[in-house]
Design a protein around this motif. Structure first.
Motif, PDB file in Angstrom:
ATOM      1  N   THR A   1       3.253  -0.983   4.011  1.00 39.18           N
ATOM      2  CA  THR A   1       2.644   0.342   3.824  1.00 39.18           C
ATOM      3  C   THR A   1       3.828   1.364   3.667  1.00 39.18           C
ATOM      4  O   THR A   1       4.516   1.438   4.717  1.00 39.18           O
TER       5      THR A   1
ATOM      6  N   THR B   1       0.917  -1.347   0.017  1.00 41.55           N
ATOM      7  CA  THR B   1      -0.043   0.091   0.035  1.00 41.55           C
ATOM      8  C   THR B   1       0.911   1.407  -0.059  1.00 41.55           C
ATOM      9  O   THR B   1       1.439   1.430   0.829  1.00 41.55           O
TER      10      THR B   1
ATOM     11  N   ALA C   1      -4.175   6.871  -0.067  1.00 42.17           N
ATOM     12  CA  ALA C   1      -3.597   5.447   0.058  1.00 42.17           C
ATOM     13  C   ALA C   1      -4.020   4.748  -1.408  1.00 42.17           C
ATOM     14  O   ALA C   1      -4.907   4.993  -2.038  1.00 42.17           O
TER      15      ALA C   1
ATOM     16  N   LYS D   1       1.158   5.144   0.374  1.00 36.05           N
ATOM     17  CA  LYS D   1       0.351   6.480   0.860  1.00 36.05           C
ATOM     18  C   LYS D   1       1.146   7.417   0.458  1.00 36.05           C
ATOM     19  O   LYS D   1       2.375   7.887   0.640  1.00 36.05           O
TER      20      LYS D   1
END
Ligand code: FES
Length: 247
Positions: free
Chosen positions: A96, A4, A21, A6
């Motif tokens: 992330t 992911t 995101a 961001k």
């Protein structure tokens, strides 16, 4: 590989920005970080969404265009590495990854991850070059430069002007960049005739551009992808007084 991202999205300098995101699948650990962003942009194009603006040119650690903060570190998790030299194998499945632009008032955000680093260009314009009368070039072997001086000048010349030093400094100081660009010329015989003026003019421009003062935290040296030593700043400061007296 699936991660992911961001990513900081900001339409222009004056707009409000935010982290958005994006879950991205189909990545390879052999992809460079910029190729992963390319992959994400291709997905956005297919969805008819606005692509993420980011800078790049050489993609091999030379031009200094690609700087971004990745998970809170300039150019990502490794030392002596530019963003374009970073590979997805440095991250784990499901990670992330927060990607932000350089943050410094002297580097206003143009769009998304792109910042305006023309303040660096204006510092260079004040003396980051040598001028020489035209005519027959001096015989190279007649200009003696010791290996120690030559190595030291080359080390300073390795600065790629990416801006990581400014972005990572809590004062947003451009001292490491400016010192490297002054010293690589002032150390050599070719740079001597204009040494004092170069130092005074380039540091004056640095201050004019509103970069912060250097307090020797050393963060710039750690995050510099070209491994420019903070000793360059000490050398610039030491020579400043002499330049003021004789410049
Ligand atoms: S794109 Fe040139 S240094 Fe990264």
């Amino acid at each position: 590989m699936k991660v992911t991202f961001k990513i900081w999205r900001q339409e222009n300098t004056d707009a409000q920005g935010e982290l958005k995101a994006y879950e991205v699948d189909g990545l390879s650990e052999d992809m460079s970080f910029l190729e992963a962003l390319d992959h994400l942009n291709e997905i956005l194009v297919l969805k008819d969404e606005k692509v993420i603006a980011f800078e790049h040119d050489c993609r091999e650690g030379i031009c200094g265009q690609c700087g971004v903060f990745i998970n809170g570190r300039a150019h990502g998790p490794h030392n002596n590495t530019t963003t374009c030299q970073l590979h997805m194998r440095s991250f784990k499945e499901g990670d992330t990854i927060v990607v932000e632009p350089w943050r410094a008032s002297s580097f206003p955000i143009v769009k998304d991850l792109v910042v305006d680093r023309s303040a660096f260009d204006r510092i260079i314009q004040q003396g980051g070059y040598i001028t020489a009368k035209t005519g027959t070039a001096a015989e190279a072997n007649a200009i003696l430069v010791s290996k120690e001086v030559s190595d030291s000048a080359m080390d300073a010349a390795a600065c790629i002007g990416c801006g990581a030093c400014v972005a990572t400094c809590k004062n947003a100081s451009a001292a490491l960049f400016t010192a490297a660009k002054i010293n690589h010329l002032n150390k050599l015989p070719q740079g001597q005739p204009e040494a004092h003026r170069r130092l005074l003019d380039m540091t004056a421009q640095m201050e004019f551009e509103n970069f912060g003062s250097c307090t020797f935290t050393g963060a710039c040296e750690i995050e510099c992808p070209a491994d420019i030593s903070i000793s360059n700043i000490a050398e610039m400061n030491a020579r400043y007084v002499k330049a003021k007296l004789f410049g």
